[in-house]
Motif scaffolding. Sequence first.
Motif: not given
Lengths: 138, 126
Positions: A92-98, A66, A83, A103, A64
Amino acid sequence: MYVILNNLTIIANIDSMNFSTSISPKIIENIEKQYAKSDLPSLSIGDTVKVYLLIKEGNKERVQVNQGVIIAKNNSQLTSTITVRSNLQGVGVERVYLVHSPLIKNIEVLRRSKVRRAKLYYLRGLSGKATRLKQRFN
Amino acid sequence: MPGAGIQMMTRLRVADNSGARVVGVIRVMRVRRRTGTVGDEVVCSIKEADPGAKKVKKGEVHRAVVVRGKVEDARRDGSTMRCSDWAAALLGPNGQPIGTRIRGVVSSNLDRSKYMKIMSLCRVII
């Protein structure tokens, strides 16, 4: 007693260490180095990035994508996070990625911006043209 | 930005095209829990509806499932998601969605065994 990783590498000989002093932070750093990614691009605040995330739905795996703006970055070696804020379907979308997560297949930087802040939380109250960021070319 | 979750009196935006626009939470259907989060089922009353809506009317009590929220919605890999609003999709008496389209983003943390129809109706699942 030894600290062994993957049954192959002896990282530390705990018996010979003096536990009256604090344990060297190198032990954790050496363990984390095995899992950290070495090929991450340099990520800065204000970058427009595409994050390629591996999604498992039952047996199927797919990637996917983003795309969004990095509004915050947290540097803590293996658990560093970014973020990424985007506007999807009017929400409004916030995604916090490591960033070192296995992944995350790839992080692609599309555009760099000139920002005068360490965190761009002010973008949460803005929409449309007011969220434009000046491009940086270096 | 991070909040405690939704509770009684919280207003949720309606994410489907059932005709309702805003619902007010009456009860979060979790045992021994005061606040709800994404994926929870709630009992709610319709506070605002489109005037020409046929399926729902203002004042009716329905069940709904929260599809996105302003609190951190954790994923198993350690990443989190949060949205700019709280939204829910109305459910009928049989647990199936009343609307035929879902507006906006839906969290992928919804229980797929119960809400497969909602996941298939929405365009963006994050």
